[in-house]
Design an enzyme around this catalytic site. Structure first.
Site, PDB file in Angstrom:
ATOM      1  N   THR A   1      -1.983   2.374 -10.229  1.00 28.44           N
ATOM      2  CA  THR A   1      -0.881   1.446  -9.900  1.00 28.44           C
ATOM      3  C   THR A   1      -0.987   0.944  -8.462  1.00 28.44           C
ATOM      4  OG1 THR A   1       0.603   3.214  -9.158  1.00 28.44           O
ATOM      5  CG2 THR A   1       0.643   2.659 -11.495  1.00 28.44           C
ATOM      6  N   ASP A   2      -0.239  -0.131  -8.201  1.00 32.05           N
ATOM      7  CA  ASP A   2      -0.134  -0.656  -6.838  1.00 32.05           C
ATOM      8  C   ASP A   2       1.086  -0.016  -6.163  1.00 32.05           C
ATOM      9  OD1 ASP A   2       2.120  -1.994  -7.836  1.00 32.05           O
ATOM     10  OD2 ASP A   2       1.072  -3.909  -8.017  1.00 32.05           O
ATOM     11  N   GLN A   3       1.441  -0.498  -4.980  1.00 31.50           N
ATOM     12  CA  GLN A   3       2.562   0.098  -4.237  1.00 31.50           C
ATOM     13  C   GLN A   3       3.902  -0.075  -4.936  1.00 31.50           C
ATOM     14  OE1 GLN A   3       2.083  -1.628  -0.291  1.00 31.50           O
ATOM     15  NE2 GLN A   3       1.526   0.403   0.457  1.00 31.50           N
ATOM     16  N   MET A   4       3.977  -0.998  -5.871  1.00 27.07           N
ATOM     17  CA  MET A   4       5.227  -1.211  -6.616  1.00 27.07           C
ATOM     18  C   MET A   4       5.284  -0.345  -7.876  1.00 27.07           C
ATOM     19  SD  MET A   4       5.584  -5.361  -6.236  1.00 27.07           S
ATOM     20  CE  MET A   4       3.959  -5.651  -6.896  1.00 27.07           C
TER      21      MET A   4
ATOM     22  N   VAL B   1       3.233  -0.646 -10.382  1.00 29.54           N
ATOM     23  CA  VAL B   1       2.789  -1.468 -11.512  1.00 29.54           C
ATOM     24  C   VAL B   1       1.290  -1.262 -11.720  1.00 29.54           C
ATOM     25  CG1 VAL B   1       2.512  -3.854 -12.328  1.00 29.54           C
ATOM     26  CG2 VAL B   1       4.603  -3.169 -11.132  1.00 29.54           C
TER      27      VAL B   1
END
Length: 131
Positions: free
Chosen positions: A15-18, A20
């Site tokens: 995932t990314d920092q969000m 997602v």
């Protein structure tokens, strides 16, 4: 044709920092679906390679519908589109635990002779399992 479902949980590193899932990870999810689809036939990628058969992806198309998130339980549904000849085609659906459609996809792979690097016909031992 033959449908296989494979479930797994999204890992933090995907995932990314969000939180997602990064879009590029879906190609790996589809590969997991294909590997498990073959395994249900009693065939592994390793045994195919040991028998001189490679199966490179020659086409990949993904339509993203909704984001997958960290720790989601995802299911990849893998369906053989048609009986393989030199190419083998799969359609996929990626769903979350609530059954929401996150992505649809289609891949085309080619049977390739490991020794010569040239395309080859789908091996009979695979075709026999599809009858």
């Amino acid at each position: 044709m033959g449908l296989n479902s494979h479930s797994f949980r999204v890992r933090y590193a995907e995932t990314d920092q969000m939180g997602v899932v990064y879009h590029g990870n879906y190609a790996q999810y589809l590969e997991m679906g294909r590997v498990e689809w073959l395994r249900t036939l009693g065939i592994t990628y390793k045994s195919m390679e040991d028998n001189g058969v490679m199966l490179p992806v020659i086409s990949l198309h993904i339509d993203y519908k909704k984001s997958a998130l960290y720790d989601d339980l995802l299911t990849v549904e893998t369906r053989l589109k048609s009986k393989p000849l030199v190419k083998i085609e799969f359609d996929y659906r990626v769903l979350n635990e609530a059954g929401e459609l996150l992505a649809t996809a289609h891949t085309v792979l080619a049977f390739m002779d490991k020794r010569t690097g040239k395309p080859m016909k789908c091996p009979d031992y695979i075709l026999d399992k599809l009858d």
